[in-house]
Design a protein around this motif. Structure first.
Motif, PDB file in Angstrom:
ATOM      1  N   ASP A   1       5.028  19.590 -18.641  1.00  0.00           N
ATOM      2  CA  ASP A   1       4.785  19.673 -17.197  1.00  0.00           C
ATOM      3  C   ASP A   1       5.227  18.394 -16.489  1.00  0.00           C
ATOM      4  N   TRP A   2       4.995  17.256 -17.103  1.00  0.00           N
ATOM      5  CA  TRP A   2       5.477  15.989 -16.535  1.00  0.00           C
ATOM      6  C   TRP A   2       7.000  16.004 -16.405  1.00  0.00           C
ATOM      7  N   ILE A   3       7.671  16.365 -17.500  1.00  0.00           N
ATOM      8  CA  ILE A   3       9.131  16.327 -17.503  1.00  0.00           C
ATOM      9  C   ILE A   3       9.700  17.329 -16.510  1.00  0.00           C
ATOM     10  N   GLU A   4       9.158  18.542 -16.500  1.00  0.00           N
ATOM     11  CA  GLU A   4       9.641  19.562 -15.568  1.00  0.00           C
ATOM     12  C   GLU A   4       9.529  19.079 -14.121  1.00  0.00           C
ATOM     13  N   ASP A   5       8.369  18.551 -13.787  1.00  0.00           N
ATOM     14  CA  ASP A   5       8.159  18.094 -12.417  1.00  0.00           C
ATOM     15  C   ASP A   5       9.178  17.017 -12.046  1.00  0.00           C
ATOM     16  N   TYR A   6       9.397  16.078 -12.968  1.00  0.00           N
ATOM     17  CA  TYR A   6      10.290  14.977 -12.622  1.00  0.00           C
ATOM     18  C   TYR A   6      11.777  15.332 -12.723  1.00  0.00           C
ATOM     19  N   VAL A   7      12.130  16.355 -13.500  1.00  0.00           N
ATOM     20  CA  VAL A   7      13.508  16.855 -13.419  1.00  0.00           C
ATOM     21  C   VAL A   7      13.747  17.401 -12.009  1.00  0.00           C
ATOM     22  N   LEU A   8      12.763  18.121 -11.489  1.00  0.00           N
ATOM     23  CA  LEU A   8      12.864  18.650 -10.133  1.00  0.00           C
ATOM     24  C   LEU A   8      12.836  17.545  -9.091  1.00  0.00           C
ATOM     25  N   GLN A   9      11.920  16.590  -9.247  1.00  0.00           N
ATOM     26  CA  GLN A   9      11.784  15.507  -8.265  1.00  0.00           C
ATOM     27  C   GLN A   9      13.039  14.642  -8.203  1.00  0.00           C
ATOM     28  N   ALA A  10      13.609  14.343  -9.357  1.00  0.00           N
ATOM     29  CA  ALA A  10      14.724  13.391  -9.422  1.00  0.00           C
ATOM     30  C   ALA A  10      16.078  14.017  -9.128  1.00  0.00           C
ATOM     31  N   ASN A  11      16.190  15.344  -9.343  1.00  0.00           N
ATOM     32  CA  ASN A  11      17.511  15.974  -9.259  1.00  0.00           C
ATOM     33  C   ASN A  11      17.628  17.102  -8.245  1.00  0.00           C
TER      34      ASN A  11
ATOM     35  N   PRO B   1      16.502  21.222  -6.805  1.00  0.00           N
ATOM     36  CA  PRO B   1      16.389  22.565  -7.381  1.00  0.00           C
ATOM     37  C   PRO B   1      17.646  23.085  -8.072  1.00  0.00           C
ATOM     38  N   GLU B   2      18.831  22.694  -7.626  1.00  0.00           N
ATOM     39  CA  GLU B   2      20.046  23.231  -8.242  1.00  0.00           C
ATOM     40  C   GLU B   2      20.188  22.759  -9.682  1.00  0.00           C
ATOM     41  N   VAL B   3      19.995  21.471  -9.897  1.00  0.00           N
ATOM     42  CA  VAL B   3      20.053  20.941 -11.266  1.00  0.00           C
ATOM     43  C   VAL B   3      18.900  21.516 -12.091  1.00  0.00           C
ATOM     44  N   TYR B   4      17.719  21.597 -11.488  1.00  0.00           N
ATOM     45  CA  TYR B   4      16.546  22.146 -12.188  1.00  0.00           C
ATOM     46  C   TYR B   4      16.844  23.561 -12.683  1.00  0.00           C
ATOM     47  N   ASP B   5      17.397  24.404 -11.819  1.00  0.00           N
ATOM     48  CA  ASP B   5      17.683  25.786 -12.194  1.00  0.00           C
ATOM     49  C   ASP B   5      18.706  25.859 -13.326  1.00  0.00           C
ATOM     50  N   LYS B   6      19.717  24.993 -13.271  1.00  0.00           N
ATOM     51  CA  LYS B   6      20.725  24.979 -14.329  1.00  0.00           C
ATOM     52  C   LYS B   6      20.120  24.500 -15.648  1.00  0.00           C
ATOM     53  N   TRP B   7      19.229  23.541 -15.570  1.00  0.00           N
ATOM     54  CA  TRP B   7      18.555  23.031 -16.774  1.00  0.00           C
ATOM     55  C   TRP B   7      17.708  24.125 -17.410  1.00  0.00           C
ATOM     56  N   VAL B   8      16.974  24.861 -16.609  1.00  0.00           N
ATOM     57  CA  VAL B   8      16.128  25.942 -17.115  1.00  0.00           C
ATOM     58  C   VAL B   8      16.976  27.005 -17.809  1.00  0.00           C
ATOM     59  N   LYS B   9      18.201  27.222 -17.321  1.00  0.00           N
ATOM     60  CA  LYS B   9      19.099  28.211 -17.924  1.00  0.00           C
ATOM     61  C   LYS B   9      19.838  27.661 -19.143  1.00  0.00           C
ATOM     62  N   GLY B  10      19.734  26.371 -19.398  1.00  0.00           N
ATOM     63  CA  GLY B  10      20.439  25.774 -20.522  1.00  0.00           C
ATOM     64  C   GLY B  10      21.812  25.249 -20.164  1.00  0.00           C
ATOM     65  N   GLU B  11      22.145  25.292 -18.874  1.00  0.00           N
ATOM     66  CA  GLU B  11      23.461  24.818 -18.440  1.00  0.00           C
ATOM     67  C   GLU B  11      23.498  23.299 -18.287  1.00  0.00           C
ATOM     68  N   VAL B  12      22.351  22.682 -18.102  1.00  0.00           N
ATOM     69  CA  VAL B  12      22.202  21.225 -18.136  1.00  0.00           C
ATOM     70  C   VAL B  12      21.360  20.902 -19.366  1.00  0.00           C
ATOM     71  N   LYS B  13      21.872  20.058 -20.230  1.00  0.00           N
ATOM     72  CA  LYS B  13      21.212  19.773 -21.500  1.00  0.00           C
ATOM     73  C   LYS B  13      20.042  18.803 -21.321  1.00  0.00           C
ATOM     74  N   PHE B  14      19.155  18.812 -22.289  1.00  0.00           N
ATOM     75  CA  PHE B  14      18.067  17.830 -22.301  1.00  0.00           C
ATOM     76  C   PHE B  14      18.634  16.423 -22.469  1.00  0.00           C
ATOM     77  N   ASP B  15      19.645  16.296 -23.311  1.00  0.00           N
ATOM     78  CA  ASP B  15      20.271  14.990 -23.537  1.00  0.00           C
ATOM     79  C   ASP B  15      21.378  14.768 -22.511  1.00  0.00           C
ATOM     80  N   SER B  16      21.005  14.869 -21.229  1.00  0.00           N
ATOM     81  CA  SER B  16      21.964  14.697 -20.133  1.00  0.00           C
ATOM     82  C   SER B  16      21.462  13.588 -19.214  1.00  0.00           C
ATOM     83  N   PRO B  17      22.313  12.999 -18.425  1.00  0.00           N
ATOM     84  CA  PRO B  17      21.866  11.960 -17.483  1.00  0.00           C
ATOM     85  C   PRO B  17      20.787  12.459 -16.524  1.00  0.00           C
ATOM     86  N   GLU B  18      20.899  13.739 -16.123  1.00  0.00           N
ATOM     87  CA  GLU B  18      19.940  14.285 -15.173  1.00  0.00           C
ATOM     88  C   GLU B  18      18.530  14.346 -15.758  1.00  0.00           C
TER      89      GLU B  18
END
Length: 437
Positions: free
Chosen positions: A210-220, A222-239
């Motif tokens: 929950d911490w990581i999810e919130d801060y992926v959204l906060q820092a990047n 909704p567009e990056v967040y949505d791509k990350w949830v779909k696997g289009e942005v990797k966990f080992d990515s700058p975002e």
């Protein structure tokens, strides 16, 4: 929050409009070509996954509505919702309406043509304006909306002891820089700023997600967040690393967490905030969803509005997104007048849900719902945070493949936070677990 995560956390999670004119004005008469002849069923079946006081409130609201509208409701609770709804669909025994605890299975069934389009029953454009910005996106497939929220929970929240903060002159930070300055100020007193626990039985680790999810959204955003949830942005990515960097600053830094971050997997999430409300507090703020109130010390629960304060996750880049969750309503039965009435009752009537709200285990997703129905001001304040957000996004791990969202995402962050793995190894391990298709 996945169904498993939801049940382990014991999440505390609208009627046709009062006049016929409101009902007809608030709903579309569009039907799908494959819907078949119009029907008007006398008994409407509803399948759902919640239990406890949320179920009690739901039945009270639904029974009262049904008695006024001449419709019988057949309740189909399930503690294995995802498995059961798929089995029922395969056997041709679907309920008329289902209240999904997570969006993944709803979207999969919509993609197979099992569900009615939302706007065949509900004015989805009007509804869109009455819920948090972006909430309907989670039940949208190929541009068509199939589901709407029945309930909501908010996760982009920090919690604190109101009297203690008032005595010390601390105020809620609005930016990440202000949050870090406050953490430094608390740390300088010789006590740990953060209350944190990842323990949750076989689901240990979900609080970290929950911490990581919130801060992926906060820092990047909704567009990056949505791509990350779909696997289009990797966990080992700058975002995603931006989010982990914030987790590192707040949670992983020496002296920030009571009992140390390394031991947080052995601290139960439900009791992690107890030291915040002790006579001699040992930590002073924590991050968790609004359901945490049911786990606070009994004396604190009796006086929530005076003892407990909340603030939205401080802005990282000037925007104010909110991560959360909720239960989503969708209809299997198409072109039925009474299903239409129930769908509007559950999603589009601000007078529905009063009994549920009074339990404290339910938060309406509708902006027009009267916050005076809640037993505490705190719950209304949490709802307002969602409604005022720049955008709302659903719990990301719920929409990820289960092997990741309720698997490696949990376990690898336990390993990382506990010091068993370094950050790079943990993130790469999660990426490696993502299914090929």
């Amino acid at each position: 929050m996945s169904h498993l995560k939801r049940s382990l956390a014991v999440l505390a999670s609208t009627a046709i409009l009062a006049t016929a004119g409101c009902a007809s004005g608030g709903s579309s008469d569009k039907t799908e070509e494959s819907a078949g002849p119009a029907t008007s069923k006398s008994t409407i079946s509803i399948m759902y996954a919640f239990s406890g006081s949320q179920e009690t409130g739901f039945k009270a609201d639904m029974d009262a509505w049904a008695a006024k509208n001449g419709v019988k409701i057949e309740y189909q609770p399930s503690n294995a919702f995802e498995t059961q709804i798929q089995a029922n669909t395969k056997a041709g025994k679907t309920p008329d309406i289902a209240i999904f605890p997570q969006p993944g299975i709803l979207k999969a069934m919509a993609g197979k043509g099992n569900l009615a389009k939302l706007d065949s029953y509900v004015d989805s454009e009007a509804l869109k304006k009455n819920v948090a910005n972006g909430f309907l996106d989670v039940a949208t497939v190929d541009g068509t909306v199939y589901g709407a929220p029945y309930s909501m929970n908010v996760k982009s929240l920090y919690w604190y002891n109101k009297p203690v903060w008032a005595a010390k002159g601390w105020t809620a930070p609005k930016t990440q820089d202000e949050l870090m300055a406050l953490i430094g100020k608390i740390k300088a007193t010789g006590k740990a700023p953060i209350c944190y626990g990842m323990g949750s039985g076989s689901a240990t680790g979900w609080p970290a997600t929950d911490w990581i999810e919130d801060y992926v959204l906060q820092a990047n955003g909704p567009e990056v967040y949505d791509k990350w949830v779909k696997g289009e942005v990797k966990f080992d990515s700058p975002e995603v690393k931006k989010a982990v960097d914030i987790y590192n600053q707040i949670v992983m830094a020496d002296g920030n967490v009571l009992g140390t971050a390394k031991n947080s997997a052995s601290v139960q999430f439900g009791s992690a905030f107890n030291p915040m409300f002790a006579a001699d507090p040992q930590c002073f703020l924590g991050k968790q969803g609004n359901f945490i109130t049911s786990f606070l010390p009994a004396a604190t629960q009796k006086d929530l509005d005076n003892q407990v304060g909340i603030f939205q996750t401080p802005s990282v880049n000037g925007t104010t997104p909110v991560e959360g969750g909720g239960d989503l309503v969708a209809a299997f039965t198409k072109n039925d007048s009474n299903v239409k009435k129930v769908m509007n009752a559950l999603t589009n009537d601000p007078t529905f849900g009063v009994a549920s709200a009074k339990t404290g285990a339910f938060m309406s997703p509708q902006k027009s719902f009267d916050v005076k129905n809640y037993p505490t001001k705190l719950l209304g304040d949490a709802a307002k945070i969602a409604f005022d957000a720049s955008v709302f996004r659903f719990d990301g791990s719920d929409a990820m493949p289960p092997v990741v969202g309720s698997g490696t995402f949990w376990t690898e962050f336990v390993s990382y936070t506990s010091g068993q793995k370094d950050q790079a190894a943990a993130l790469k391990a999660i990426d490696s677990s993502w299914p090929a298709s």
